[in-house]
Design an enzyme around this catalytic site. Structure first.
Site, PDB file in Angstrom:
ATOM      1  N   CYS B  35       0.949  -1.210   0.030  1.00  0.00           N
ATOM      2  CA  CYS B  35       0.056  -0.129  -0.131  1.00  0.00           C
ATOM      3  C   CYS B  35       0.955   1.409  -0.046  1.00  0.00           C
ATOM      4  O   CYS B  35       0.501   2.173  -0.617  1.00  0.00           O
ATOM      5  CB  CYS B  35      -0.951   0.109   1.368  1.00  0.00           C
ATOM      6  SG  CYS B  35      -2.231  -1.266   1.376  1.00  0.00           S
ATOM      7  N   HIS B  36       1.810   1.169   0.843  1.00  0.00           N
ATOM      8  CA  HIS B  36       2.729   2.381   1.013  1.00  0.00           C
ATOM      9  C   HIS B  36       4.126   2.635   0.149  1.00  0.00           C
ATOM     10  O   HIS B  36       4.511   1.617  -0.103  1.00  0.00           O
ATOM     11  CB  HIS B  36       3.124   2.624   2.586  1.00  0.00           C
ATOM     12  CG  HIS B  36       1.945   2.609   3.642  1.00  0.00           C
ATOM     13  ND1 HIS B  36       1.276   3.630   3.927  1.00  0.00           N
ATOM     14  CD2 HIS B  36       1.465   1.576   4.291  1.00  0.00           C
ATOM     15  CE1 HIS B  36       0.341   3.601   4.662  1.00  0.00           C
ATOM     16  NE2 HIS B  36       0.468   2.059   5.113  1.00  0.00           N
ATOM     17  N   CYS B  64      -2.655  -0.386  11.368  1.00  0.00           N
ATOM     18  CA  CYS B  64      -2.702  -0.773  10.035  1.00  0.00           C
ATOM     19  C   CYS B  64      -2.605  -2.138  10.118  1.00  0.00           C
ATOM     20  O   CYS B  64      -3.186  -2.775   9.297  1.00  0.00           O
ATOM     21  CB  CYS B  64      -1.304  -0.002   9.306  1.00  0.00           C
ATOM     22  SG  CYS B  64      -1.647   0.693   7.875  1.00  0.00           S
ATOM     23  N   CYS B 130      13.507  19.988  35.840  1.00  0.00           N
ATOM     24  CA  CYS B 130      14.561  19.688  35.381  1.00  0.00           C
ATOM     25  C   CYS B 130      14.832  20.035  34.251  1.00  0.00           C
ATOM     26  O   CYS B 130      15.948  20.479  33.652  1.00  0.00           O
ATOM     27  CB  CYS B 130      14.770  18.204  35.479  1.00  0.00           C
ATOM     28  SG  CYS B 130      15.154  17.468  37.303  1.00  0.00           S
ATOM     29  N   HIS B 131      13.702  19.659  33.391  1.00  0.00           N
ATOM     30  CA  HIS B 131      14.119  19.885  31.678  1.00  0.00           C
ATOM     31  C   HIS B 131      13.879  21.261  31.273  1.00  0.00           C
ATOM     32  O   HIS B 131      14.244  21.440  29.950  1.00  0.00           O
ATOM     33  CB  HIS B 131      13.103  19.031  30.896  1.00  0.00           C
ATOM     34  CG  HIS B 131      13.814  17.375  31.405  1.00  0.00           C
ATOM     35  ND1 HIS B 131      14.875  16.947  30.922  1.00  0.00           N
ATOM     36  CD2 HIS B 131      13.142  16.306  32.001  1.00  0.00           C
ATOM     37  CE1 HIS B 131      15.086  15.603  31.139  1.00  0.00           C
ATOM     38  NE2 HIS B 131      13.942  15.358  31.848  1.00  0.00           N
ATOM     39  N   ARG B 168      11.707   5.502  27.594  1.00  0.00           N
ATOM     40  CA  ARG B 168      12.587   6.681  28.000  1.00  0.00           C
ATOM     41  C   ARG B 168      11.737   7.567  29.173  1.00  0.00           C
ATOM     42  O   ARG B 168      12.388   7.869  30.143  1.00  0.00           O
ATOM     43  CB  ARG B 168      12.982   7.634  26.797  1.00  0.00           C
ATOM     44  CG  ARG B 168      14.042   8.640  27.311  1.00  0.00           C
ATOM     45  CD  ARG B 168      15.464   8.105  27.868  1.00  0.00           C
ATOM     46  NE  ARG B 168      16.209   8.776  28.582  1.00  0.00           N
ATOM     47  CZ  ARG B 168      16.224   9.379  29.874  1.00  0.00           C
ATOM     48  NH1 ARG B 168      15.072   8.753  30.561  1.00  0.00           N
ATOM     49  NH2 ARG B 168      16.793  10.393  30.341  1.00  0.00           N
ATOM     50  N   CYS B 172      12.503   8.318  33.307  1.00  0.00           N
ATOM     51  CA  CYS B 172      12.337   9.402  34.145  1.00  0.00           C
ATOM     52  C   CYS B 172      11.303   9.280  35.605  1.00  0.00           C
ATOM     53  O   CYS B 172      11.578   9.889  36.417  1.00  0.00           O
ATOM     54  CB  CYS B 172      11.944  10.744  33.013  1.00  0.00           C
ATOM     55  SG  CYS B 172      13.353  11.593  32.786  1.00  0.00           S
TER      56      CYS B 172
END
Lengths: 106, 211
Positions: B35-36, B64, B130-131, B168, B172
């Site tokens: 399809c793609h 999908c 923090c960020h 990730r 945190c």
């Protein structure tokens, strides 16, 4: 079979120093880790990488449990003649993988 | 290391993803490639709305699979799913993150922003403290980044493997001793959406390599 990515210059001049790189997907289980229930996870590492240049061994490395997963090895050799650069990794549990690339030396 | 395909270990996953992309699967016996065509720029637009629900790229791949390929959804954080999203993400490398703003998506953005600003966990810290407040300083010897998710899925040396943004984020959340959201939960996707929106215009570097 494990996936490996190698980098070999396609062409070089005779006498050139070639930088070769070999990266392979492998868990490199150390054999020192334990599961939640305390059982030791058996060691499963690559033991050796051998690189041959037209059948002649130009590089060999022994691997040990402290080497990280998906090891990348980079080394140099001198371009002597056109031919095939072949990398062969062997390890625990009958692990074996090969990858090769052609090189043209002018 | 990251920009050199011969040394970026995440390329091992990208190659797996390329193989999976062309493999027929499910009751419909269709491959993604049937399809793609190219998926350039797609990863830069996710998370995005899909029939009034916010989904990230991994969830979109699974949609999908279940709707078009009639195949079982891949487990989140599984090697196959990470390989596919790395393969798709790789095609957007260098393109600016392009998160569309819309009236419909605004509630999701607001709740993601609220989560980013909310103090949580036993340490009672918010992401912002923090960020934003301490970005550029050090935490345990490592620089504190501005939390721009430009390279996901990333190869993290600490993981010795590939992982998603949600993995990730869990890291945190555990760090501030909060209870992490479940993989694929709406809270996580909203936070992802806010972070990508916040990084809009920055260039995607998927698959990135981080310590």
């Amino acid at each position: 079979m494990a996936r490996a990515i190698i980098q070999v210059p396609a062409r070089a001049k005779r006498g050139d120093i070639l930088e070769l790189r070999a990266l392979i997907g492998h868990v490199m289980e150390t054999g020192f880790r334990r599961t939640e229930s305390g059982a030791l996870v058996p060691r499963d590492i690559i033991r050796q990488l051998v690189c041959t240049y037209n059948g002649i061994e130009v590089f060999r490395a022994d691997f040990h449990p402290a080497i990280a997963a998906n090891p990348l090895i980079s080394f140099t050799t001198v371009a002597t003649e056109s031919g095939k650069m072949e990398f062969r990794w062997t390890g625990d549990n009958d692990f074996s993988a090969t990858e090769s690339a052609p090189i043209t030396v002018e | 290391m990251q920009n050199d395909d011969a040394t970026n270990p995440a390329m091992l996953w990208v190659l797996d993803g390329e193989a999976l992309w062309g493999r027929r699967t499910g009751a419909a016996d269709k491959a993604c490639a049937d399809c793609h065509q190219g998926m350039q720029g797609v990863a830069a637009r996710y998370p995005a709305l899909h029939s009034e629900k916010l989904v990230n790229l991994d969830q979109r791949i699974n949609l999908c699979r279940t709707e078009q390929q009639k195949a079982p959804a891949l487990q989140l954080e599984s090697r196959e799913l990470l390989a596919l999203s790395a393969y798709i993400g790789r095609q957007s490398r260098g393109l600016p993150i392009d998160i569309a703003e819309s009236e419909q998506a605004k509630p999701f953005l607001d709740s993601g922003r609220a989560a980013f600003n909310r103090r949580q966990g036993q340490l009672n810290l918010s992401c912002t403290q923090c960020h934003v407040g301490l970005a550029g300083n050090k935490l345990a010897g490592n620089p504190i980044p501005q939390a721009h998710p430009t390279g996901y899925p990333i190869y993290r040396l600490e993981w010795q493997g590939l992982g998603s943004l949600q993995r990730r984020l869990r890291n945190c959340m555990i760090g501030v001793r909060a209870e992490p959201y479940a993989y694929g939960s709406p809270e996580f996707v909203e936070l992802e959406y806010y972070l990508m929106w916040r990084a809009r215009g920055m260039k995607l570097e998927t698959p990135a390599v981080r310590p």
